[in-house]
Design a protein around this motif. Sequence first.
Motif, PDB file in Angstrom:
ATOM      1  N   THR A   1       1.172  -5.758   0.474  1.00 57.98           N
ATOM      2  CA  THR A   1       0.272  -4.639   0.203  1.00 57.98           C
ATOM      3  C   THR A   1       0.977  -3.565  -0.632  1.00 57.98           C
ATOM      4  O   THR A   1       0.384  -2.981  -1.550  1.00 57.98           O
ATOM      5  CB  THR A   1      -0.233  -4.033   1.525  1.00 57.98           C
ATOM      6  OG1 THR A   1      -0.955  -5.040   2.266  1.00 57.98           O
ATOM      7  CG2 THR A   1      -1.163  -2.849   1.266  1.00 57.98           C
ATOM      8  N   THR A   2       2.242  -3.310  -0.297  1.00 57.69           N
ATOM      9  CA  THR A   2       3.023  -2.356  -1.097  1.00 57.69           C
ATOM     10  C   THR A   2       3.162  -2.843  -2.531  1.00 57.69           C
ATOM     11  O   THR A   2       3.070  -2.066  -3.493  1.00 57.69           O
ATOM     12  CB  THR A   2       4.416  -2.168  -0.474  1.00 57.69           C
ATOM     13  OG1 THR A   2       4.274  -1.619   0.841  1.00 57.69           O
ATOM     14  CG2 THR A   2       5.262  -1.231  -1.318  1.00 57.69           C
TER      15      THR A   2
ATOM     16  N   THR B   1      -3.820  -1.325  -2.799  1.00 55.61           N
ATOM     17  CA  THR B   1      -5.096  -1.467  -2.074  1.00 55.61           C
ATOM     18  C   THR B   1      -6.249  -0.903  -2.894  1.00 55.61           C
ATOM     19  O   THR B   1      -7.274  -0.494  -2.341  1.00 55.61           O
ATOM     20  CB  THR B   1      -5.019  -0.743  -0.718  1.00 55.61           C
ATOM     21  OG1 THR B   1      -4.713   0.654  -0.945  1.00 55.61           O
ATOM     22  CG2 THR B   1      -3.974  -1.361   0.187  1.00 55.61           C
ATOM     23  N   ASN B   2      -6.092  -0.876  -4.193  1.00 56.90           N
ATOM     24  CA  ASN B   2      -7.099  -0.257  -5.040  1.00 56.90           C
ATOM     25  C   ASN B   2      -8.319  -1.137  -5.283  1.00 56.90           C
ATOM     26  O   ASN B   2      -9.324  -0.664  -5.818  1.00 56.90           O
ATOM     27  CB  ASN B   2      -6.487   0.137  -6.395  1.00 56.90           C
ATOM     28  CG  ASN B   2      -5.469   1.260  -6.256  1.00 56.90           C
ATOM     29  OD1 ASN B   2      -5.592   2.085  -5.345  1.00 56.90           O
ATOM     30  ND2 ASN B   2      -4.475   1.275  -7.134  1.00 56.90           N
ATOM     31  N   SER B   3      -8.228  -2.400  -4.902  1.00 60.69           N
ATOM     32  CA  SER B   3      -9.362  -3.300  -5.123  1.00 60.69           C
ATOM     33  C   SER B   3      -9.421  -4.337  -4.012  1.00 60.69           C
ATOM     34  O   SER B   3      -8.424  -4.606  -3.331  1.00 60.69           O
ATOM     35  CB  SER B   3      -9.242  -4.005  -6.473  1.00 60.69           C
ATOM     36  OG  SER B   3      -8.152  -4.920  -6.456  1.00 60.69           O
ATOM     37  N   THR B   4     -10.602  -4.912  -3.853  1.00 56.37           N
ATOM     38  CA  THR B   4     -10.764  -5.997  -2.881  1.00 56.37           C
ATOM     39  C   THR B   4      -9.889  -7.178  -3.260  1.00 56.37           C
ATOM     40  O   THR B   4      -9.298  -7.837  -2.396  1.00 56.37           O
ATOM     41  CB  THR B   4     -12.236  -6.434  -2.823  1.00 56.37           C
ATOM     42  OG1 THR B   4     -13.038  -5.334  -2.390  1.00 56.37           O
ATOM     43  CG2 THR B   4     -12.422  -7.588  -1.852  1.00 56.37           C
ATOM     44  N   ALA B   5      -9.777  -7.440  -4.542  1.00 57.83           N
ATOM     45  CA  ALA B   5      -8.961  -8.568  -5.000  1.00 57.83           C
ATOM     46  C   ALA B   5      -7.503  -8.391  -4.598  1.00 57.83           C
ATOM     47  O   ALA B   5      -6.836  -9.353  -4.194  1.00 57.83           O
ATOM     48  CB  ALA B   5      -9.074  -8.716  -6.511  1.00 57.83           C
ATOM     49  N   ALA B   6      -6.984  -7.163  -4.703  1.00 58.31           N
ATOM     50  CA  ALA B   6      -5.590  -6.907  -4.332  1.00 58.31           C
ATOM     51  C   ALA B   6      -5.382  -7.099  -2.834  1.00 58.31           C
ATOM     52  O   ALA B   6      -4.371  -7.676  -2.401  1.00 58.31           O
ATOM     53  CB  ALA B   6      -5.200  -5.489  -4.745  1.00 58.31           C
ATOM     54  N   LYS B   7      -6.342  -6.641  -2.043  1.00 58.19           N
ATOM     55  CA  LYS B   7      -6.240  -6.802  -0.584  1.00 58.19           C
ATOM     56  C   LYS B   7      -6.281  -8.280  -0.206  1.00 58.19           C
ATOM     57  O   LYS B   7      -5.534  -8.733   0.658  1.00 58.19           O
ATOM     58  CB  LYS B   7      -7.368  -6.041   0.115  1.00 58.19           C
ATOM     59  CG  LYS B   7      -7.297  -4.533  -0.041  1.00 58.19           C
ATOM     60  CD  LYS B   7      -8.520  -3.878   0.589  1.00 58.19           C
ATOM     61  CE  LYS B   7      -8.516  -2.372   0.387  1.00 58.19           C
ATOM     62  NZ  LYS B   7      -9.726  -1.736   0.954  1.00 58.19           N
ATOM     63  N   LYS B   8      -7.184  -9.027  -0.840  1.00 54.97           N
ATOM     64  CA  LYS B   8      -7.276 -10.466  -0.581  1.00 54.97           C
ATOM     65  C   LYS B   8      -5.986 -11.179  -0.957  1.00 54.97           C
ATOM     66  O   LYS B   8      -5.546 -12.107  -0.268  1.00 54.97           O
ATOM     67  CB  LYS B   8      -8.452 -11.070  -1.343  1.00 54.97           C
ATOM     68  CG  LYS B   8      -9.810 -10.761  -0.764  1.00 54.97           C
ATOM     69  CD  LYS B   8     -10.944 -11.054  -1.714  1.00 54.97           C
ATOM     70  CE  LYS B   8     -10.851 -12.366  -2.400  1.00 54.97           C
ATOM     71  NZ  LYS B   8     -11.986 -12.621  -3.315  1.00 54.97           N
ATOM     72  N   LEU B   9      -5.389 -10.752  -2.055  1.00 55.64           N
ATOM     73  CA  LEU B   9      -4.152 -11.378  -2.510  1.00 55.64           C
ATOM     74  C   LEU B   9      -3.071 -11.275  -1.441  1.00 55.64           C
ATOM     75  O   LEU B   9      -2.339 -12.242  -1.184  1.00 55.64           O
ATOM     76  CB  LEU B   9      -3.690 -10.703  -3.800  1.00 55.64           C
ATOM     77  CG  LEU B   9      -2.584 -11.392  -4.594  1.00 55.64           C
ATOM     78  CD1 LEU B   9      -3.023 -12.770  -5.059  1.00 55.64           C
ATOM     79  CD2 LEU B   9      -2.184 -10.527  -5.788  1.00 55.64           C
TER      80      LEU B   9
END
Length: 259
Positions: free
Chosen positions: A152-153, A157-165
């Motif tokens: 996460t770092t 967390t700016n997008s759903t795609a980043a969180k899913k990643l």
Amino acid sequence: MPDIATPRVEIIGVTDFQKPAGVPWDQGDAVGGAAAAEFAGRACYQSWNKPNPATATVDGYIRHILEVGHLSVLEHGTATLYLTGVSRSFTHEGIRHRHLSPSQLSQRYVPEREAAVVVPDVIADDPELADIFDDAAQYALDAYNTLLDRLTTKYGTNSTAAKKLARQAARAVLPNAVETRIVLTGNYRAWRHFINLRATPSADREIREVAVAVLRALQACPGSAPVFADYELVTYHDHPDAPVTTIAVSDLADGDTDR
């Protein structure tokens, strides 16, 4: 140690039968999917006047259907169940039943930071084994949280795609014992197949427990009870030193004569 989850099975949807106007059939106490199955069978032969006393009730009619193997009429009744407190081990096997339609909790969207686990009863029954299991489950959960924090770092967390990643990578260390939740919909024929294969001595003990819970729920529902009335629950011993479990037995074989 992680929280311990236990299986729970709830019916959240069943077939609602409405008799069509103009059909000279006394519905009696038949309701829901059982009524739909009886209606479908009688529609094939237009036997609305119930000429056979042995099949004049919904219970007698459905039992006859099971005896002769004309199981296609059971497909007109469906039940939707919500299963919680089950493990990923369970769902890995459960979704092999292709005629049950699943909608399962997503680990890509739902973080598992405080995931509960399902402990096999043969492990929970032994304090030494239970300690080993607890340590392993906690280690895996700690590793998941560490990986998730660092990913996460790294990706933000700016997008759903980043969180899913982050979540989809971190979940790789989670064990099969992690609790999941799943909605399953199936027609009565498919549920009988599930029970026939899974509420048996040869089945995994967790899926056996869930299959028995599914059967109990379907037997308690007026719209499905006649279709599952032939099953009896009996105790079963896998091994003299293992906890006692329950299986389902029937005096009817689901021989399929439909073509």
